[in-house]
Design a protein around this motif. Sequence first.
Motif, PDB file in Angstrom:
ATOM      1  N   UNK A  60       0.804  -1.216   0.000  1.00  0.00           N
ATOM      2  CA  UNK A  60       0.000   0.000   0.000  1.00  0.00           C
ATOM      3  C   UNK A  60       0.842   1.274   0.000  1.00  0.00           C
ATOM      4  N   UNK A  61       1.976   1.251   0.673  1.00  0.00           N
ATOM      5  CA  UNK A  61       2.803   2.459   0.813  1.00  0.00           C
ATOM      6  C   UNK A  61       3.957   2.518  -0.181  1.00  0.00           C
ATOM      7  N   UNK A  62       3.960   1.623  -1.167  1.00  0.00           N
ATOM      8  CA  UNK A  62       5.094   1.532  -2.088  1.00  0.00           C
ATOM      9  C   UNK A  62       4.687   1.913  -3.505  1.00  0.00           C
ATOM     10  N   UNK A  63       5.424   2.856  -4.108  1.00  0.00           N
ATOM     11  CA  UNK A  63       5.335   3.107  -5.539  1.00  0.00           C
ATOM     12  C   UNK A  63       6.389   2.293  -6.281  1.00  0.00           C
ATOM     13  N   UNK A  64       7.466   1.989  -5.589  1.00  0.00           N
ATOM     14  CA  UNK A  64       8.541   1.139  -6.123  1.00  0.00           C
ATOM     15  C   UNK A  64       9.154   0.395  -4.943  1.00  0.00           C
ATOM     16  N   UNK A  65       9.650  -0.789  -5.199  1.00  0.00           N
ATOM     17  CA  UNK A  65      10.225  -1.595  -4.114  1.00  0.00           C
ATOM     18  C   UNK A  65      11.683  -1.928  -4.442  1.00  0.00           C
ATOM     19  N   UNK A  66      12.571  -1.861  -3.436  1.00  0.00           N
ATOM     20  CA  UNK A  66      13.963  -2.239  -3.658  1.00  0.00           C
ATOM     21  C   UNK A  66      14.095  -3.761  -3.750  1.00  0.00           C
ATOM     22  N   UNK A  67      14.972  -4.209  -4.619  1.00  0.00           N
ATOM     23  CA  UNK A  67      15.203  -5.643  -4.749  1.00  0.00           C
ATOM     24  C   UNK A  67      16.694  -5.901  -4.969  1.00  0.00           C
ATOM     25  N   UNK A  68      17.075  -7.151  -4.802  1.00  0.00           N
ATOM     26  CA  UNK A  68      18.455  -7.571  -5.056  1.00  0.00           C
ATOM     27  C   UNK A  68      18.436  -8.859  -5.863  1.00  0.00           C
ATOM     28  N   UNK A  69      19.253  -8.909  -6.890  1.00  0.00           N
ATOM     29  CA  UNK A  69      19.478 -10.149  -7.639  1.00  0.00           C
ATOM     30  C   UNK A  69      20.770 -10.762  -7.115  1.00  0.00           C
ATOM     31  N   UNK A  70      20.661 -11.932  -6.515  1.00  0.00           N
ATOM     32  CA  UNK A  70      21.799 -12.617  -5.914  1.00  0.00           C
ATOM     33  C   UNK A  70      21.915 -14.011  -6.513  1.00  0.00           C
ATOM     34  N   UNK A  71      23.146 -14.457  -6.694  1.00  0.00           N
ATOM     35  CA  UNK A  71      23.320 -15.803  -7.220  1.00  0.00           C
ATOM     36  C   UNK A  71      24.744 -16.099  -7.612  1.00  0.00           C
ATOM     37  N   UNK A  72      24.883 -17.014  -8.546  1.00  0.00           N
ATOM     38  CA  UNK A  72      26.218 -17.431  -8.953  1.00  0.00           C
ATOM     39  C   UNK A  72      26.213 -17.961 -10.377  1.00  0.00           C
ATOM     40  N   UNK A  73      27.403 -17.916 -10.970  1.00  0.00           N
ATOM     41  CA  UNK A  73      27.657 -18.517 -12.275  1.00  0.00           C
ATOM     42  C   UNK A  73      28.696 -19.607 -12.080  1.00  0.00           C
ATOM     43  N   UNK A  74      28.391 -20.804 -12.522  1.00  0.00           N
ATOM     44  CA  UNK A  74      29.335 -21.913 -12.418  1.00  0.00           C
ATOM     45  C   UNK A  74      30.157 -22.004 -13.695  1.00  0.00           C
ATOM     46  N   UNK A  75      31.480 -21.904 -13.543  1.00  0.00           N
ATOM     47  CA  UNK A  75      32.390 -21.958 -14.685  1.00  0.00           C
ATOM     48  C   UNK A  75      33.174 -23.263 -14.671  1.00  0.00           C
ATOM     49  N   UNK A  76      33.441 -23.782 -15.871  1.00  0.00           N
ATOM     50  CA  UNK A  76      34.240 -24.988 -16.008  1.00  0.00           C
ATOM     51  C   UNK A  76      35.649 -24.608 -16.452  1.00  0.00           C
ATOM     52  N   UNK A  77      36.631 -24.787 -15.566  1.00  0.00           N
ATOM     53  CA  UNK A  77      38.015 -24.435 -15.860  1.00  0.00           C
ATOM     54  C   UNK A  77      38.839 -25.686 -16.118  1.00  0.00           C
ATOM     55  N   UNK A  78      39.804 -25.587 -17.034  1.00  0.00           N
ATOM     56  CA  UNK A  78      40.665 -26.745 -17.306  1.00  0.00           C
ATOM     57  C   UNK A  78      41.344 -27.238 -16.034  1.00  0.00           C
TER      58      UNK A  78
END
Length: 285
Positions: free
Chosen positions: A122-140
């Motif tokens: 009700x009191x929000x015109x916009x809401x703060x958010x966070x994108x969190x995560x990871x990328x798995x890389x394959x290294x030799x």
Amino acid sequence: MFSSPLIRTSAVILAVIFLQACAAIKQIVDVQKPTANVTGVSLQNVDLKQATLLVDVEVANPNGFALKAAAFDLDLDIAESSVARVSQQDAELNIAANDKAVVQLPLSLKFEDIASALGSLDDYQAVPYAVLGSVTMNLPVLGNISLPVEHKDTLPVPRMPAISFVDASLKSVDWSGAEFALVLDVNNPNAFDLNLKSLSYALSSDGKALGGGDMKEIAISQGETRRLEIPLDVSLTNLGISLFRMLSGNDDVTLGLDATADLVPELGIWKPEPLSYKAERRLSR
């Protein structure tokens, strides 16, 4: 003394193994850790119930050999609660030597889940958010490693504007008809501008149509309430003898207003349905 073919073959195999081991050790020594970042988040679509975000994840490879991203795992957090998640375990994004590559991942979320995380919207015109995560890389040789990613921003919460029938007054009445003045307030509760491309209105009393009209495009800034004053001339024919007598006397009259507004928000990916509004006001002579 001559070596046997078996000894020569064994020596060659040992040499090959030794060179391969040296190459592997060199790769381990020379390999540089890649980086992953969220470079942008855009709205793919949004309506009053849900939104879909497109998250651009860039992976940079500083090495002189190609690498492969094996998996992407992202959460969208609001108030430290995960409200949406995307997981691609077979991404197989190839990044050339000394190059970068971008993958675009969709995150779909419902506003009711956001409201649950925050308690209320009700009191929000916009809401703060966070994108969190990871990328798995394959290294030799080293195998899979996980690269953390994080991005913070705000998400607009779209709301329909509100129309209020503030006042109706009778300016004049004679044998040719009556002149009314209608006052409407239109409130834009959003954190972005919007346009009323058209506003159609019709006035009635006791089920009898008195007349109506259309207003041209009206721009309403974010958070603004615009007051609209609408003059309306009603002929004696449309007015009706009974209503004319009421207006000529001292009796109150109930006026009904039907309005339809075609909305075009500045947030271009949201095209809401036309806004319909009905209300009544008592009109005193």
